[in-house]
Design a protein around this motif. Sequence first.
Motif, PDB file in Angstrom:
ATOM      1  N   GLN A   1      28.716   5.049 -29.471  1.00 44.06           N
ATOM      2  CA  GLN A   1      27.384   5.249 -30.038  1.00 44.06           C
ATOM      3  C   GLN A   1      27.428   6.144 -31.282  1.00 44.06           C
ATOM      4  O   GLN A   1      26.619   7.045 -31.451  1.00 44.06           O
ATOM      5  N   HIS A   2      28.411   5.886 -32.126  1.00 41.84           N
ATOM      6  CA  HIS A   2      28.554   6.604 -33.385  1.00 41.84           C
ATOM      7  C   HIS A   2      28.389   5.647 -34.566  1.00 41.84           C
ATOM      8  O   HIS A   2      29.238   5.576 -35.448  1.00 41.84           O
ATOM      9  N   LEU A   3      27.306   4.926 -34.547  1.00 40.73           N
ATOM     10  CA  LEU A   3      27.046   3.965 -35.625  1.00 40.73           C
ATOM     11  C   LEU A   3      26.459   4.676 -36.830  1.00 40.73           C
ATOM     12  O   LEU A   3      25.533   5.491 -36.702  1.00 40.73           O
ATOM     13  N   ALA A   4      27.015   4.373 -37.994  1.00 41.74           N
ATOM     14  CA  ALA A   4      26.473   4.931 -39.233  1.00 41.74           C
ATOM     15  C   ALA A   4      25.223   4.163 -39.638  1.00 41.74           C
ATOM     16  O   ALA A   4      24.950   3.056 -39.146  1.00 41.74           O
ATOM     17  N   GLN A   5      24.449   4.769 -40.577  1.00 36.83           N
ATOM     18  CA  GLN A   5      23.233   4.094 -41.015  1.00 36.83           C
ATOM     19  C   GLN A   5      23.518   3.048 -42.092  1.00 36.83           C
ATOM     20  O   GLN A   5      22.673   2.193 -42.359  1.00 36.83           O
ATOM     21  N   ALA A   6      24.734   3.105 -42.728  1.00 39.20           N
ATOM     22  CA  ALA A   6      25.043   2.158 -43.799  1.00 39.20           C
ATOM     23  C   ALA A   6      26.542   1.874 -43.783  1.00 39.20           C
ATOM     24  O   ALA A   6      27.370   2.783 -43.620  1.00 39.20           O
ATOM     25  N   PHE A   7      26.897   0.589 -43.947  1.00 35.85           N
ATOM     26  CA  PHE A   7      28.288   0.142 -44.013  1.00 35.85           C
ATOM     27  C   PHE A   7      28.484  -0.618 -45.328  1.00 35.85           C
ATOM     28  O   PHE A   7      27.559  -1.310 -45.797  1.00 35.85           O
ATOM     29  N   LEU A   8      29.684  -0.498 -45.863  1.00 39.46           N
ATOM     30  CA  LEU A   8      30.042  -1.256 -47.061  1.00 39.46           C
ATOM     31  C   LEU A   8      31.319  -2.024 -46.763  1.00 39.46           C
ATOM     32  O   LEU A   8      32.376  -1.433 -46.529  1.00 39.46           O
TER      33      LEU A   8
ATOM     34  N   LEU B   1      18.494   4.313 -48.403  1.00 42.70           N
ATOM     35  CA  LEU B   1      19.853   4.163 -47.866  1.00 42.70           C
ATOM     36  C   LEU B   1      20.377   5.476 -47.295  1.00 42.70           C
ATOM     37  O   LEU B   1      21.128   5.482 -46.315  1.00 42.70           O
ATOM     38  N   GLU B   2      19.951   6.600 -47.876  1.00 46.39           N
ATOM     39  CA  GLU B   2      20.443   7.888 -47.405  1.00 46.39           C
ATOM     40  C   GLU B   2      19.714   8.356 -46.145  1.00 46.39           C
ATOM     41  O   GLU B   2      20.346   8.889 -45.224  1.00 46.39           O
TER      42      GLU B   2
ATOM     43  N   THR C   1      26.972   6.887 -56.248  1.00 46.46           N
ATOM     44  CA  THR C   1      25.950   7.420 -55.341  1.00 46.46           C
ATOM     45  C   THR C   1      25.702   6.495 -54.158  1.00 46.46           C
ATOM     46  O   THR C   1      25.318   6.959 -53.069  1.00 46.46           O
ATOM     47  N   ILE C   2      25.914   5.199 -54.337  1.00 42.90           N
ATOM     48  CA  ILE C   2      25.809   4.253 -53.222  1.00 42.90           C
ATOM     49  C   ILE C   2      27.042   4.365 -52.321  1.00 42.90           C
ATOM     50  O   ILE C   2      26.949   4.365 -51.089  1.00 42.90           O
ATOM     51  N   LEU C   3      28.212   4.474 -52.951  1.00 42.09           N
ATOM     52  CA  LEU C   3      29.454   4.565 -52.179  1.00 42.09           C
ATOM     53  C   LEU C   3      29.467   5.796 -51.268  1.00 42.09           C
ATOM     54  O   LEU C   3      29.987   5.755 -50.151  1.00 42.09           O
ATOM     55  N   SER C   4      28.916   6.891 -51.766  1.00 42.22           N
ATOM     56  CA  SER C   4      28.957   8.135 -50.988  1.00 42.22           C
ATOM     57  C   SER C   4      28.043   8.094 -49.779  1.00 42.22           C
ATOM     58  O   SER C   4      28.163   8.941 -48.894  1.00 42.22           O
ATOM     59  N   ARG C   5      27.133   7.134 -49.706  1.00 44.56           N
ATOM     60  CA  ARG C   5      26.185   7.062 -48.594  1.00 44.56           C
ATOM     61  C   ARG C   5      26.596   6.035 -47.542  1.00 44.56           C
ATOM     62  O   ARG C   5      25.843   5.778 -46.610  1.00 44.56           O
ATOM     63  N   CYS C   6      27.755   5.405 -47.724  1.00 43.14           N
ATOM     64  CA  CYS C   6      28.176   4.314 -46.836  1.00 43.14           C
ATOM     65  C   CYS C   6      29.539   4.618 -46.221  1.00 43.14           C
ATOM     66  O   CYS C   6      30.353   5.341 -46.802  1.00 43.14           O
ATOM     67  N   GLN C   7      29.769   4.023 -45.039  1.00 41.70           N
ATOM     68  CA  GLN C   7      31.119   3.945 -44.487  1.00 41.70           C
ATOM     69  C   GLN C   7      31.783   2.696 -45.065  1.00 41.70           C
ATOM     70  O   GLN C   7      31.263   1.586 -44.923  1.00 41.70           O
TER      71      GLN C   7
END
Length: 705
Positions: free
Chosen positions: A36-43, A179-180, A201-207
Motif C-alpha cells: 500500500q505504498h502507491l505514489a500519486q503519479a507514475f512516469l 499532479l503534485e 518540474t514534472i519529472l520531480s513529481r513522478c516515480q
Amino acid sequence: MENFVVSARKYRPATFRSVVGQQHVTTTLQNAIASQHLAQAFLFCGPRGVGKTTCARILAKTINCEFVEQHVRQGRPVSELIQTQPDIVPTALQQAADPDNTPFELEACGKCASCRAFQESASFNVHELDAASNNSVEDIRSLVEQVRYAPQQGRFKVYIIDEVHMLSNAAFNAFLKTLEEPPSYAIFILATTERHKIIPTILSRCQIFDFNRIKVDDMRKHLRYVATQEHIQAEDDALHLLAQKADGGLRDALSMFDQMVTFSGQNLRYQDVVQNLHILDYEYYFRLVDALLTENLSATLLLLDEVMQQGFDLHNFVVGAAEHLRGLLVCKDPVTVQLLEVSDNIRARYVQQAQAAPLAFLLSALNLVSLCDREFKQAKNQRLHVELTLMKLAYLNGAVQFARDLQAAPANAPQASSDNGEAKKKSSVNPEAAPAPVVAAANGQPSTNGTAVSPTRAAASSPPLAHAPADPEPIVPVESGVEELHDTPSVEDEAATQVPPTRLVRDTVPHVDTGRPSVAGHEPGDAPVVAAPIRPLPSLTKGLGVASKLPSLTAMKEQAARQSAAPKTAVIEEDAPSAAAGSLPAIDDARLQQVWNELKELRKAGSMSEYTVLNRPVQADERHVIVLRVDNPVQEDVFNDFRADFLGELRRRTGYPRLTVQVEVVEQQSTGRKLYTSADKFEYLAEKFPALVAMKQRLGLDTDF
C-alpha cells in the motif's frame, strides 16, 4: 464472418505475469500494491512497443480489483473470501490446498464487477487521454475539473496520459499543481517515448520507471506462444529473424508475424521471411567470408553484384558485413558465444566459420569494414568504394602472413632474394668484425677515428690484441650486384691532402668547440706525438664529387697484425724543433680569405642559410681564433649545425690545425624613430633646422605635401 483482430491486441497482456521482458517494473508495482505504498503519479518511459500503456492499464485494473481491496487493504484471509465471496478469488488460489499459506503473485482476479468492466472498456474509474491530440491548456483544465469528482465505484480513479511529451509548456505548467497534490483517490500514469522533452518540474513529481528493449529470445518465445495458439507451424529461424528485425519492440514483432502468416499461410518458413521482409540473409555473409579466406576476389565481386541485383542497399551490406565479422570474433572464444543473438542453427555455423578464420584476419577486416562504413557517405562512387575494401580484404590473409614472416626473421640475418628474382645487396664487411672506433696505434699511426693517441696511454688502457679484427664471414654469392672483394682505389691524391708534420706544442688553452685540448697537442706530462692528418669529411667531399677511400678487409688485417707485432713500450718521437708554449705561426690572411670564400661557395649550393652565415668578413688573430659575428641566435644555431664539418675542412685546406671559430651575436642598434608621415618628417627637420617653423608660419604652408 468474424472480424480479424491483430495479434498485438488479441494477445495483449492482461496480468503482470504475462508482461514480456519487464520484470523489474512489474515486480515493483506488485510490491507497491501489496505494501500500500502507491505514489500519486507514475512516469513510464521507454521505446515503442515495450508495454508502457499495457502496464498502466494492468495497474489501473489491479488497484480497483475487489479481491485486492478485501485481501490487501482490509486484511481478510483468502480462506474466508473463498467461503463468503468465491467469485472474486483467483482460480489458482481456489484450487490450492492451503490458500492462506500459499505464496502467490498479486494479480487482479478478472472475475469481479470492476475487472469485468475494465475488460469490456466500460469502467468509469479509468480515463485515458492522448496528449498528442489534446495538448492545450483547455484540455488539461478539463482534466483537472474531472479530478474533483470522487469515483462512484471502487477506490481509485486512474488517469492515463499517453505521449505526455506532446503537451505544451503552458499545459505542463497548468498541470503542475494537480499532479503534485491530487486527491487521495486520484492516480496519474504518464507514458512517453521521449523523456528528455518533459520539463524537470514534472519529472520531480513522478516515480519514473524505465522500460527496457525486449530481448530477442523473450520475443521469440512469445511469438512461439502466439503461433501455437493460432495453430501455425513456424520455424525457429523464422521466428528468431522476426524478433531480431523488431529491434526490441514486441508490437513490431507481432505486426510482422501477422504479415508473414498472411503471406505464407499456416506454414511459416525462414526463406519466406527473408524474401518478404527484404532482409540480407546470413548466407550472403558466410559466402563472403569463405571467399575472402580463400583469396577468391572474383567470387567476392560477383557476390557484391548479386547483392546489388537483388535491390539491397550497399550501406546496409557494409553494416551487415561488420556485424558478421563481429559475430565471428565473439565466436572465437566459447565464453563469448552467448553474446551472439542468433538462433542455434546459425550460431553453429558462426562457430564453424570462426574456427577457420584467423584472429588477426578478423581484427584487420573489421577495422577496414568500419573505415568503409565511416567514409561511405563521402564517397562519390560508392560501389567502387565498397569494391576497393573487398579487394583489400581478399588479400588481407597474405599481408598478415607476410608481416609475421618479417617479424619472425632475425634482425641481422641477410635478406634473401625476392620472388621476382631481384637480389638484395649485401655488405662485404662484417660490422661485428670491424675494429673498435677508439683503438690507438702503438707505432704512432692515427687511430680509426682519425685522431692520434699517445702510445703509452693506449697500451695502458687496452691491449692491441684485444681489438684485432676477427676473420670475416664467408660472403654469400648473389645473383646480381658487385661485391667489395678488393681495395677500392681512391681518386684523391693522398700526398696533396695530407699535411706535413710540423713542430709540436703544448695546448694550455681549452678548445673552443669541445672544451678539451686539441687533438694535435697533448696534455702536460705526456710525450709529444705526431699530429694525425685530417681526412676530408664526407659532407664536403661529396659536393666536390670526390669518392672516399674505404679500407678493405685485407688492409684491416695487415694493420691489426702490425699493431700486435709492435712493442707496447715503443715511443716514436719525430724530430721537430721545440717551441715555447703558446707560440703559433702567423696566419697567411690571403690564404685564409681564399679558403673561406671557396667553402662559402660550396655551402651556397647546398643551403642558402649557411651561405648567409658565412658571407661576412673574417680575420684570425695571433691565437688562430676567427670571430664570426652573426645577426641573431638563429644564425648561430645554423652555424653550429655544420660547424664540425666546416672547421675540419677549413683546417685541412689552410694547413693550420689550431684554427678555430668563435661565434658572437651582434646586438642590433636602434636606428631611432621611424618617419612615416609628412608631419613626422617635418618635425624631424624642424628639430635640426628651427628656421623651417618660422618659414612655415610666414608663408602659411602645410605639412601635407
